[in-house]
Design a protein around this motif. Structure first.
Motif, mmCIF file in Angstrom:
data_model
loop_
_atom_site.group_PDB
_atom_site.id
_atom_site.type_symbol
_atom_site.label_atom_id
_atom_site.label_comp_id
_atom_site.label_asym_id
_atom_site.label_seq_id
_atom_site.Cartn_x
_atom_site.Cartn_y
_atom_site.Cartn_z
ATOM 1 N N LEU A 125 111.220 94.085 -28.165
ATOM 2 C CA LEU A 125 109.836 93.663 -28.173
ATOM 3 C C LEU A 125 109.321 93.033 -26.807
ATOM 4 O O LEU A 125 110.230 92.287 -26.350
ATOM 5 C CB LEU A 125 109.683 92.708 -29.115
ATOM 6 N N VAL A 126 107.963 93.381 -26.404
ATOM 7 C CA VAL A 126 107.653 92.936 -25.085
ATOM 8 C C VAL A 126 106.112 92.023 -25.481
ATOM 9 O O VAL A 126 105.484 92.477 -26.372
ATOM 10 C CB VAL A 126 107.066 93.909 -24.078
ATOM 11 N N ASP A 127 106.247 90.839 -24.797
ATOM 12 C CA ASP A 127 104.940 89.887 -24.935
ATOM 13 C C ASP A 127 104.226 90.061 -23.808
ATOM 14 O O ASP A 127 104.479 89.720 -22.756
ATOM 15 C CB ASP A 127 105.631 88.675 -25.349
ATOM 16 N N ILE A 128 102.699 90.139 -24.259
ATOM 17 C CA ILE A 128 101.615 90.061 -23.181
ATOM 18 C C ILE A 128 101.636 88.636 -23.124
ATOM 19 O O ILE A 128 100.884 87.799 -24.193
ATOM 20 C CB ILE A 128 100.437 90.789 -23.690
ATOM 21 N N GLY A 129 101.465 87.984 -21.724
ATOM 22 C CA GLY A 129 101.092 86.509 -21.723
ATOM 23 C C GLY A 129 99.742 86.225 -21.432
ATOM 24 O O GLY A 129 98.917 86.203 -22.329
ATOM 25 N N LEU A 130 99.520 86.270 -20.102
ATOM 26 C CA LEU A 130 98.083 86.030 -19.559
ATOM 27 C C LEU A 130 97.357 87.425 -19.297
ATOM 28 O O LEU A 130 97.819 88.337 -18.708
ATOM 29 C CB LEU A 130 98.218 85.274 -18.210
ATOM 30 N N VAL A 131 96.027 87.183 -19.492
ATOM 31 C CA VAL A 131 95.258 88.759 -19.313
ATOM 32 C C VAL A 131 93.915 88.081 -18.905
ATOM 33 O O VAL A 131 93.377 86.901 -19.326
ATOM 34 C CB VAL A 131 95.190 89.167 -20.449
ATOM 35 N N ALA A 132 93.309 88.568 -17.749
ATOM 36 C CA ALA A 132 91.831 88.254 -17.148
ATOM 37 C C ALA A 132 91.532 89.539 -16.485
ATOM 38 O O ALA A 132 92.190 90.174 -15.832
ATOM 39 C CB ALA A 132 91.790 86.923 -16.569
ATOM 40 N N VAL A 133 90.127 89.548 -16.503
ATOM 41 C CA VAL A 133 89.423 90.420 -15.645
ATOM 42 C C VAL A 133 88.436 89.516 -14.739
ATOM 43 O O VAL A 133 87.810 88.586 -15.638
ATOM 44 C CB VAL A 133 88.623 91.579 -16.423
ATOM 45 N N SER A 134 88.144 89.575 -13.678
ATOM 46 C CA SER A 134 87.226 88.765 -12.714
ATOM 47 C C SER A 134 85.852 88.908 -13.455
ATOM 48 O O SER A 134 85.291 90.075 -13.950
ATOM 49 C CB SER A 134 87.016 89.238 -11.539
ATOM 50 N N GLY A 135 85.053 87.883 -13.695
ATOM 51 C CA GLY A 135 83.790 87.635 -14.088
ATOM 52 C C GLY A 135 82.770 88.458 -13.651
ATOM 53 O O GLY A 135 81.982 89.321 -14.276
ATOM 54 N N ALA A 136 82.814 89.035 -12.459
ATOM 55 C CA ALA A 136 82.020 90.057 -11.678
ATOM 56 C C ALA A 136 82.161 91.313 -12.039
ATOM 57 O O ALA A 136 81.480 92.187 -11.747
ATOM 58 C CB ALA A 136 82.213 89.843 -9.936
ATOM 59 N N HIS A 137 83.456 91.618 -12.686
ATOM 60 C CA HIS A 137 83.746 92.936 -12.981
ATOM 61 C C HIS A 137 84.021 93.434 -14.476
ATOM 62 O O HIS A 137 84.555 94.383 -14.681
ATOM 63 C CB HIS A 137 85.160 93.367 -12.257
#
Length: 234
Positions: free
Chosen positions: A163-175
């Motif tokens: 099992l792998v866990d995704i922690g933080l996720v983000a995309v720049s607001g401008a994109h």
């Protein structure tokens, strides 16, 4: 159920923090809880059922999404971004730190006004720093523009051999709105399968509608939901 002290949180925030977990077949004895919580400035309450009590502040409806991994074919070609693993030597750490702050937009540590603003910032700065150093993540997948500026990222943590866990996720607001988040997740699913993992999970907030739609668009399904409350001794 037992009220336990959270050592890491207490040290990080510099005041006593506790946690109690309430399952579906349990009820909270308020007088006992108030007596046992006197030594804590803050108690996290994780409950499978909604608690109707003005003493407790609802700060999150935590959702665990999950899926079994399988071989997938994806087209990662793009005219304006590419996806790869974060490299300390070539990528800008400050750009990653800034995006980490954006990833916490729906975090209970930001929503709860009893936290000072610098506490939220320090928490997410610490989270991404420990991820970069390999303590909280075995890989950080980044999307970069033509000038190698980071415009999106995903951190990955090993929970078990399968099992792998995704922690933080983000995309720049401008994109945002350009399919970058979906490509990042598709790349992640493909790569984790090829590394030998059998399943993957991610935790998000039910009220984060865009995140929920994104995860469901690449095959994640809700596995469990938990109401999270904060009780403050102020």
């Amino acid at each position: 159920m037992r009220l336990e002290k959270l050592e890491w949180d207490s040290i990080f925030f510099n005041y006593n923090i506790g946690r109690i977990i309430i399952n579906e077949n349990q009820s909270l004895n308020i007088p006992d809880f108030l007596s046992n919580s006197k030594e804590f400035k803050l108690v996290y309450i994780f409950s499978k059922l909604s608690l109707q009590n003005e003493l407790f502040k609802l700060v999150d409806e935590k959702v665990v999404l999950h899926q079994e991994l399988s071989q997938i074919n994806i087209d990662l070609t793009s005219d304006f971004f590419s996806i790869k693993s974060f490299n300390k030597l070539t990528h800008n750490r400050k750009e990653l730190e800034a995006l980490a702050i954006e990833s916490g937009a729906y975090s209970r540590f930001k929503i709860d006004e009893n936290f000072k603003s610098d506490e939220f910032l320090k928490l997410y700065q610490s989270w991404i720093s420990l991820s970069i150093d390999g303590e909280l993540a075995f890989d950080i997948v980044v999307a970069t523009d033509k000038n190698e500026h980071i415009i999106g990222f995903v951190t990955l943590n090993k929970k078990s051999e399968s099992l792998v866990d995704i922690g933080l996720v983000a995309v720049s607001g401008a994109h945002r709105g350009k399919g970058i988040g979906k490509k990042l997740l598709q790349y992640t699913l493909k790569n984790c399968f090829e590394l030998g993992y059998k399943e993957i999970q991610v935790v998000t907030q039910f009220n984060n509608v865009n995140a929920m739609k994104l995860y469901e668009s690449v095959g994640f399904e809700i596995q469990e939901k938990t109401f999270v409350y904060h009780y403050w001794n102020l």
